[in-house]
Design an enzyme around this catalytic site. Structure first.
Site, short mmCIF file in Angstrom:
data_model
loop_
_atom_site.label_atom_id
_atom_site.label_comp_id
_atom_site.label_asym_id
_atom_site.label_seq_id
_atom_site.Cartn_x
_atom_site.Cartn_y
_atom_site.Cartn_z
N ALA A 273 46.42 -8.45 12.29
CA ALA A 273 47.09 -9.74 12.14
C ALA A 273 48.58 -9.49 11.96
O ALA A 273 49.01 -8.36 11.70
CB ALA A 273 46.53 -10.51 10.95
N LYS A 274 49.36 -10.53 12.10
CA LYS A 274 50.80 -10.46 11.83
C LYS A 274 51.28 -11.89 11.61
O LYS A 274 50.68 -12.85 12.11
CB LYS A 274 51.56 -9.84 12.98
CG LYS A 274 52.83 -9.12 12.56
CD LYS A 274 52.51 -7.80 11.87
CE LYS A 274 53.78 -7.02 11.56
NZ LYS A 274 53.46 -5.68 11.03
#
Length: 418
Positions: free
Chosen positions: A106-107
């Site tokens: 994720a980011k």
């Protein structure tokens, strides 16, 4: 998917497509493995100190959920965009799979300039952004961590906002937070120490005597400065470093203790009296044994890849080398590449340790944290080297193929619902 259109996302997709062809991943599975599972864009209104209200744009991208909750950093920077965040989430997926962590990538981030905001404005921004995405994060859903422009304090605000919403303390919702709030010893230094460890393994692998080596580091933030200290402990001379404002060079080696004091006082390496000024572009071309790009993406390109002069290229940043530059470096067997998804994996590995400690409410000393980190990095390094040798691949392709295959296999085994 046009919503992710961005040069960095295009770069990540090009890397994926090359490896997917190598692994013979069929079109039926390919798009499921490549594209993010979920992307969130939110408006973040903030009351500014001057009485105005400014609306910022925030993002969170969760790449896949097949191996566990998602994990990844949260950055504050003027250039944050959905496509960039999606690319970083994709790379995080391969990184977690390569190192055997039970996570998808994720980011996230907010398009802002944290250097021009007060601490009160940053707190209001963080708390409102957390509230806007609160239904999409959690210890078993998605666990944010610090990244460019964020730090332990940012994570403390995120944890407190989430905990206030839940009605009880939830330390496992973020990692990279202060130790007294459930953070892990060694987390802040973990990425840089991991870079140093892998540089040492690379020197052993190519039989390079550390005491006769020199290193150049682009980016002297948390990762670059810790990596410099870790590499220097081998006896390597750090001859040049840089930050967003410029660089410095001393062929005889930089005194890192004096440099750290200078940076603490001036918040930049520029103006360090025991070195001469140099640009970031010039820094990448300095003859050295170890080159560590620890700044932004796309720094080594088709225009300078043929002119870099190093034996080890240690990618402490995410995506510092473009695919066009990769093709050039692949024709230069004298350069040993430690690809980004391996080289900078120390941060997410120790974030995983922090998450585990929070879930158990049982904490380890720093020696135990570092020992476990180095064992995981050693395993990933050996697997990548052996895959590259046995299948005659570049180190990057070998690392990506290990990570991508593990994700593709998991998706195939779990099947498609409904």
């Amino acid at each position: 998917m046009d919503i992710y259109k961005h040069p960095i996302f295009d770069m990540a997709c090009a890397q994926f497509d090359e490896v997917a062809d190598l692994l013979e991943i069929g079109q039926r599975e390919r798009e499921r493995v490549k594209y993010p599972k979920r992307a969130i864009t939110v408006a973040v209104p903030v009351n500014m100190d001057d009485g105005s209200t400014q609306v910022f744009t925030g993002f969170r991208v969760q790449h896949h959920l097949s191996l566990g909750p998602t994990k990844g950093g949260m950055r504050y920077h003027p250039d944050v965009a959905l496509g960039e965040v999606a690319a970083l989430a994709m790379w995080m997926s391969w990184k977690c799979a390569l190192t055997g962590l039970p996570y998808g990538g994720a980011k996230g981030g907010v398009t802002c300039d944290p250097g021009k905001m007060s601490i009160q404005e940053l707190e209001r921004l963080t708390r409102r952004f957390t509230q806007e995405i609160i239904g999409f994060i959690g210890p078993q859903i998605d666990i944010p961590a610090p990244d460019m422009g964020t730090n332990e304090q940012t994570m403390a605000w995120m944890m407190d906002t989430y905990s206030t919403h839940s009605g009880y303390s939830v330390p496992g919702v973020v990692t990279g937070k202060p130790v007294n709030l459930g953070g892990s010893l060694g987390r802040r230094e973990s990425t840089g120490r991991g870079v140093g460890f892998l540089v040492g393994r690379a020197m052993e692998h190519i039989k390079l005597a550390p005491e006769n080596t020199t290193a150049v580091i682009q980016g002297f933030g948390n990762v670059g400065s810790v990596a410099a200290g870790s590499i220097a402990r081998f006896g390597t001379k750090i001859i040049a470093v840089s930050d967003a404002f410029g660089g410095i060079y001393n062929a005889k080696g930089l005194d890192l203790n004096l440099l750290d004091a200078h940076v603490t006082k001036n918040r930049t390496v520029v103006g360090f009296p025991e070195a001469e000024p140099i640009t970031n572009e010039e820094l990448l071309l300095i003859p050295c044994d170890i080159l560590v790009p620890a700044a932004l993406e796309r720094q080594i390109t088709k225009d300078n890849a043929a002119r870099i002069q190093c034996r080890i290229l240690a990618e402490a940043a995410n995506g510092p080398t473009t695919p066009e530059a990769d093709a050039i470096i692949a024709q230069r067997p004298e350069i040993f590449v430690i690809p980004d998804i391996l080289c900078n994996a120390g941060g997410v590995v120790v974030s995983y340790f922090e998450w585990v400690q929070d879930l158990q409410s049982f904490f380890w000393d720093e020696a135990e944290v570092m020992g476990k980190l180095y064992r995981i990095l050693e395993t990933a390094f050996k697997q990548t080297v052996h895959t590259a040798r046995d299948k005659k691949l570049t180190m990057r392709t070998a690392a990506l193929s290990i990570g991508i295959k593990r994700v593709a296999d998991a998706k195939k085994q779990r099947g498609l619902f409904p």
